[in-house]
Write a protein that holds these residues in place. Structure first.
Motif: not given
Length: 131
Positions: A127-131
């Motif tokens: 998973g990845l969250i763009a910050l």
């Protein structure tokens, strides 16, 4: 052409900034790579052609058994001749010697065959969250 690979090699900030800019298509920065690597990395691999830096990979880690490939870059003129694969192989060997059990990598779709086919990574859910 003889290329040598060095785990935790001596990093010249200027040379690495130029290589990084060439590889990731951005202006040459002024990153203090030495400080960054010493402060946050398990290790890194430098690829040298004579005395010129032609490849680099950084290996961050969690302080335990997980290591993470970052910033894999090879000079344009040295691409497609095994330098990138050799960088990742040397990084994996360094991680194994340090007691790591897992080497992770995150990459853009166009690098899929490089990491999966050439380097031997296997696909996992992530998973990845763009910050």
């Amino acid at each position: 052409m003889t290329i040598t690979y060095e785990w935790r090699g001596d990093v010249d900030n200027s040379a690495l900034n130029k290589l990084h800019a060439e590889g990731f298509d951005h202006p040459v920065g002024q990153t203090d790579w030495r400080a960054r690597l010493q402060g946050h990395s398990l290790g890194w691999v430098c690829a040298w052609e004579d005395d010129q830096l032609v490849g680099f990979v950084n290996v961050a880690w969690d302080g335990g058994v997980h290591a993470f490939v970052l910033d894999t870059v090879v000079a344009q003129r040295n691409r497609s001749n095994g330098v990138g694969v050799a960088l990742v192989k040397a990084a994996a060997e360094g991680c194994r010697a340090a007691g790591c059990e897992w080497l992770h990598v995150d990459f853009e779709e166009h690098l899929r065959s490089f990491y999966f086919d050439a380097c031997g990574f296997r696909e996992t859910a992530a998973g990845l969250i763009a910050l």
